[in-house]
Design a protein around this motif. Structure first.
Motif, PDB file in Angstrom:
ATOM      1  N   LEU A 155       0.802  -1.225   0.000  1.00 48.41           N
ATOM      2  CA  LEU A 155       0.000   0.000   0.000  1.00 48.41           C
ATOM      3  C   LEU A 155       0.833   1.273   0.000  1.00 48.41           C
ATOM      4  O   LEU A 155       0.425   2.307  -0.526  1.00 48.41           O
ATOM      5  CB  LEU A 155      -0.923   0.009   1.230  1.00 48.41           C
ATOM      6  N   GLY A 156       2.009   1.194   0.649  1.00 47.47           N
ATOM      7  CA  GLY A 156       2.776   2.415   0.863  1.00 47.47           C
ATOM      8  C   GLY A 156       2.219   3.141   2.079  1.00 47.47           C
ATOM      9  O   GLY A 156       1.619   2.528   2.966  1.00 47.47           O
ATOM     10  N   MET A 157       2.395   4.426   2.135  1.00 49.20           N
ATOM     11  CA  MET A 157       1.894   5.210   3.271  1.00 49.20           C
ATOM     12  C   MET A 157       0.374   5.120   3.348  1.00 49.20           C
ATOM     13  O   MET A 157      -0.323   5.357   2.369  1.00 49.20           O
ATOM     14  CB  MET A 157       2.312   6.676   3.121  1.00 49.20           C
ATOM     15  N   CYS A 158      -0.147   4.757   4.535  1.00 45.18           N
ATOM     16  CA  CYS A 158      -1.606   4.683   4.674  1.00 45.18           C
ATOM     17  C   CYS A 158      -2.006   4.692   6.146  1.00 45.18           C
ATOM     18  O   CYS A 158      -1.153   4.661   7.045  1.00 45.18           O
ATOM     19  CB  CYS A 158      -2.168   3.442   3.970  1.00 45.18           C
ATOM     20  N   SER A 159      -3.290   4.711   6.378  1.00 41.48           N
ATOM     21  CA  SER A 159      -3.836   4.793   7.733  1.00 41.48           C
ATOM     22  C   SER A 159      -3.952   3.411   8.353  1.00 41.48           C
ATOM     23  O   SER A 159      -3.921   2.386   7.664  1.00 41.48           O
ATOM     24  CB  SER A 159      -5.228   5.430   7.682  1.00 41.48           C
ATOM     25  N   ILE A 160      -4.127   3.395   9.670  1.00 47.93           N
ATOM     26  CA  ILE A 160      -4.316   2.139  10.393  1.00 47.93           C
ATOM     27  C   ILE A 160      -5.543   1.404   9.864  1.00 47.93           C
ATOM     28  O   ILE A 160      -5.539   0.186   9.722  1.00 47.93           O
ATOM     29  CB  ILE A 160      -4.472   2.396  11.903  1.00 47.93           C
ATOM     30  N   GLN A 161      -6.599   2.157   9.580  1.00 52.51           N
ATOM     31  CA  GLN A 161      -7.834   1.555   9.094  1.00 52.51           C
ATOM     32  C   GLN A 161      -7.590   0.770   7.801  1.00 52.51           C
ATOM     33  O   GLN A 161      -8.030  -0.369   7.654  1.00 52.51           O
ATOM     34  CB  GLN A 161      -8.892   2.645   8.856  1.00 52.51           C
ATOM     35  N   LYS A 162      -6.872   1.391   6.875  1.00 52.95           N
ATOM     36  CA  LYS A 162      -6.609   0.739   5.592  1.00 52.95           C
ATOM     37  C   LYS A 162      -5.705  -0.483   5.778  1.00 52.95           C
ATOM     38  O   LYS A 162      -5.906  -1.527   5.135  1.00 52.95           O
ATOM     39  CB  LYS A 162      -5.946   1.744   4.642  1.00 52.95           C
ATOM     40  N   ILE A 163      -4.706  -0.341   6.651  1.00 51.58           N
ATOM     41  CA  ILE A 163      -3.816  -1.479   6.925  1.00 51.58           C
ATOM     42  C   ILE A 163      -4.616  -2.657   7.454  1.00 51.58           C
ATOM     43  O   ILE A 163      -4.414  -3.805   7.056  1.00 51.58           O
ATOM     44  CB  ILE A 163      -2.727  -1.085   7.945  1.00 51.58           C
ATOM     45  N   SER A 164      -5.531  -2.373   8.357  1.00 50.60           N
ATOM     46  CA  SER A 164      -6.369  -3.414   8.955  1.00 50.60           C
ATOM     47  C   SER A 164      -7.204  -4.127   7.885  1.00 50.60           C
ATOM     48  O   SER A 164      -7.318  -5.350   7.878  1.00 50.60           O
ATOM     49  CB  SER A 164      -7.280  -2.813  10.023  1.00 50.60           C
ATOM     50  N   GLU A 165      -7.772  -3.356   6.969  1.00 48.22           N
ATOM     51  CA  GLU A 165      -8.621  -3.931   5.922  1.00 48.22           C
ATOM     52  C   GLU A 165      -7.831  -4.867   5.008  1.00 48.22           C
ATOM     53  O   GLU A 165      -8.303  -5.947   4.647  1.00 48.22           O
ATOM     54  CB  GLU A 165      -9.245  -2.811   5.085  1.00 48.22           C
ATOM     55  N   VAL A 166      -6.625  -4.451   4.642  1.00 48.69           N
ATOM     56  CA  VAL A 166      -5.833  -5.231   3.690  1.00 48.69           C
ATOM     57  C   VAL A 166      -5.144  -6.421   4.369  1.00 48.69           C
ATOM     58  O   VAL A 166      -5.071  -7.512   3.798  1.00 48.69           O
ATOM     59  CB  VAL A 166      -4.776  -4.341   3.003  1.00 48.69           C
ATOM     60  N   SER A 167      -4.639  -6.229   5.583  1.00 51.05           N
ATOM     61  CA  SER A 167      -3.886  -7.280   6.266  1.00 51.05           C
ATOM     62  C   SER A 167      -4.782  -8.301   6.964  1.00 51.05           C
ATOM     63  O   SER A 167      -4.374  -9.438   7.210  1.00 51.05           O
ATOM     64  CB  SER A 167      -2.936  -6.670   7.302  1.00 51.05           C
ATOM     65  N   GLY A 168      -6.008  -7.879   7.307  1.00 53.03           N
ATOM     66  CA  GLY A 168      -6.895  -8.776   8.038  1.00 53.03           C
ATOM     67  C   GLY A 168      -6.605  -8.804   9.527  1.00 53.03           C
ATOM     68  O   GLY A 168      -7.155  -9.625  10.260  1.00 53.03           O
ATOM     69  N   VAL A 169      -5.753  -7.881   9.985  1.00 51.66           N
ATOM     70  CA  VAL A 169      -5.426  -7.790  11.407  1.00 51.66           C
ATOM     71  C   VAL A 169      -6.263  -6.665  12.029  1.00 51.66           C
ATOM     72  O   VAL A 169      -6.359  -5.569  11.457  1.00 51.66           O
ATOM     73  CB  VAL A 169      -3.916  -7.495  11.614  1.00 51.66           C
ATOM     74  N   LYS A 170      -6.854  -6.926  13.177  1.00 47.96           N
ATOM     75  CA  LYS A 170      -7.724  -5.937  13.813  1.00 47.96           C
ATOM     76  C   LYS A 170      -6.953  -4.673  14.181  1.00 47.96           C
ATOM     77  O   LYS A 170      -5.771  -4.735  14.546  1.00 47.96           O
ATOM     78  CB  LYS A 170      -8.359  -6.527  15.071  1.00 47.96           C
ATOM     79  N   ARG A 171      -7.653  -3.547  14.105  1.00 41.25           N
ATOM     80  CA  ARG A 171      -7.018  -2.251  14.414  1.00 41.25           C
ATOM     81  C   ARG A 171      -6.446  -2.246  15.822  1.00 41.25           C
ATOM     82  O   ARG A 171      -5.339  -1.759  16.051  1.00 41.25           O
ATOM     83  CB  ARG A 171      -8.043  -1.127  14.277  1.00 41.25           C
ATOM     84  N   THR A 172      -7.212  -2.768  16.791  1.00 37.65           N
ATOM     85  CA  THR A 172      -6.747  -2.765  18.189  1.00 37.65           C
ATOM     86  C   THR A 172      -5.451  -3.546  18.343  1.00 37.65           C
ATOM     87  O   THR A 172      -4.561  -3.147  19.102  1.00 37.65           O
ATOM     88  CB  THR A 172      -7.826  -3.375  19.098  1.00 37.65           C
ATOM     89  N   SER A 173      -5.337  -4.659  17.589  1.00 41.50           N
ATOM     90  CA  SER A 173      -4.103  -5.456  17.644  1.00 41.50           C
ATOM     91  C   SER A 173      -2.934  -4.682  17.049  1.00 41.50           C
ATOM     92  O   SER A 173      -1.815  -4.709  17.575  1.00 41.50           O
ATOM     93  CB  SER A 173      -4.287  -6.773  16.875  1.00 41.50           C
ATOM     94  N   ILE A 174      -3.203  -3.987  15.941  1.00 43.60           N
ATOM     95  CA  ILE A 174      -2.135  -3.222  15.284  1.00 43.60           C
ATOM     96  C   ILE A 174      -1.594  -2.153  16.231  1.00 43.60           C
ATOM     97  O   ILE A 174      -0.371  -1.972  16.351  1.00 43.60           O
ATOM     98  CB  ILE A 174      -2.652  -2.576  13.980  1.00 43.60           C
ATOM     99  N   TYR A 175      -2.477  -1.442  16.926  1.00 45.95           N
ATOM    100  CA  TYR A 175      -2.047  -0.410  17.870  1.00 45.95           C
ATOM    101  C   TYR A 175      -1.158  -1.013  18.968  1.00 45.95           C
ATOM    102  O   TYR A 175      -0.224  -0.361  19.444  1.00 45.95           O
ATOM    103  CB  TYR A 175      -3.260   0.278  18.509  1.00 45.95           C
ATOM    104  N   ASN A 176      -1.441  -2.278  19.339  1.00 46.57           N
ATOM    105  CA  ASN A 176      -0.695  -2.916  20.428  1.00 46.57           C
ATOM    106  C   ASN A 176       0.771  -3.187  20.077  1.00 46.57           C
ATOM    107  O   ASN A 176       1.626  -3.196  20.960  1.00 46.57           O
ATOM    108  CB  ASN A 176      -1.365  -4.242  20.830  1.00 46.57           C
ATOM    109  N   PHE A 177       1.059  -3.434  18.771  1.00 48.90           N
ATOM    110  CA  PHE A 177       2.450  -3.762  18.436  1.00 48.90           C
ATOM    111  C   PHE A 177       3.110  -2.759  17.479  1.00 48.90           C
ATOM    112  O   PHE A 177       4.179  -3.027  16.931  1.00 48.90           O
ATOM    113  CB  PHE A 177       2.567  -5.193  17.864  1.00 48.90           C
ATOM    114  N   LEU A 178       2.499  -1.598  17.278  1.00 52.35           N
ATOM    115  CA  LEU A 178       3.128  -0.582  16.422  1.00 52.35           C
ATOM    116  C   LEU A 178       4.491  -0.152  16.951  1.00 52.35           C
ATOM    117  O   LEU A 178       5.463  -0.017  16.197  1.00 52.35           O
ATOM    118  CB  LEU A 178       2.218   0.642  16.296  1.00 52.35           C
TER     119      LEU A 178
END
Length: 264
Positions: free
Chosen positions: A48-71
């Protein structure tokens, strides 16, 4: 209708291939200590390149809350960095070449730790390690893996008459050439005979010192070096036993040295 079915089949096949490829990439990232969810996020960002957490979550299939936990963990690993645009934050992936640097760092760490690990591996309390190799190919394999590559002196009891009757003469003459490249000297107590005398004449050019003995029976060639003792049987069906144990190697070397010092 047939066209639609073919399109679905092609799409399904492409999805399977993509999933397999992603799994392989995730396995490689896991070897570098990157957890599966983090790997999915990193792969999504590379796409994707530069993008928001929301978009990352949609493409990766990883929940937003989980992404915030290991950023923070991913930033510490040098996989990503964040930038601020107005009131919004965006995540940017680092160049994948960072993974090569990470791998080199891990390799360096292992190399620096290896001496300590080997000291534990070779502790006197550990059982000796014994391997067997059979047939002429087994003989050659041991010569290639151990004798040709050794950089430490080798001490041996040899019967060159038996050795040259078992293996190709041209191939055997290659061994001392490889040893010489590694500055690995061979000290040989050998049974006297035509081949024994021939070998002794080539001692200087082949980085070897040979002492010949007349009344001796060496049914087994013995090579001692480092923490290893190698037993070669040149009788059919041919066999080599490799023992790795520092105490055993030292004992055999002591016996060899006693005989060596008693000879002219």
């Amino acid at each position: 209708m047939i066209y639609c079915l073919k399109c679905r089949q092609i799409k399904y096949t492409m999805q399977i291939e993509e999933n397999i490829h992603s799994k392989e990439l995730l396995d490689v990232l896991a070897l570098l200590g990157i957890e599966e969810k983090q790997g999915k996020v990193y792969l999504a960002l590379l796409e994707l390149g530069m993008c928001s957490i929301q978009k990352i979550s949609e493409v990766s299939g990883v929940k937003r809350t989980s992404i915030y936990n290991f950023l923070d963990s991913m930033q510490e690993q040098g996989l990503i960095f964040s930038i601020q645009k107005g009131t919004r934050s965006y995540i940017v992936p680092e160049n994948p070449e960072i993974l090569l640097q990470k791998a080199k760092k891990q390799l360096s760490l292992v190399q620096n730790t290896l001496p300590s690990l080997l000291s534990l591996y070779n502790m006197p309390g550990a059982y000796p390690k014994v391997k067997f190799y059979t047939g002429k190919e087994g003989l050659k394999r041991v010569y290639n893996e151990f004798i040709k590559k050794s950089k430490e002196p080798i001490y041996g009891f040899s019967d060159y008459e038996k050795m040259f009757s078992a293996l190709d003469e041209d191939w055997l003459w290659e061994i001392p050439l490889e040893r010489r490249k590694n500055k690995c000297k061979f000290y040989s107590i050998a049974k006297e005979g035509p081949y024994g005398r021939m070998v002794q004449k080539k001692d200087e050019e082949q980085y070897r010192q040979t002492k010949l003995v007349k009344e001796v029976q060496f049914d087994t060639e013995i090579n001692i070096f480092s923490d290893k003792v190698l037993f070669f049987s040149f009788r059919r069906p041919f066999m080599v036993a490799v023992i790795e144990d520092r105490a055993i190697a030292q004992t055999f070397y002591s016996v060899w040295k006693l005989v060596w010092n008693s000879l002219k």
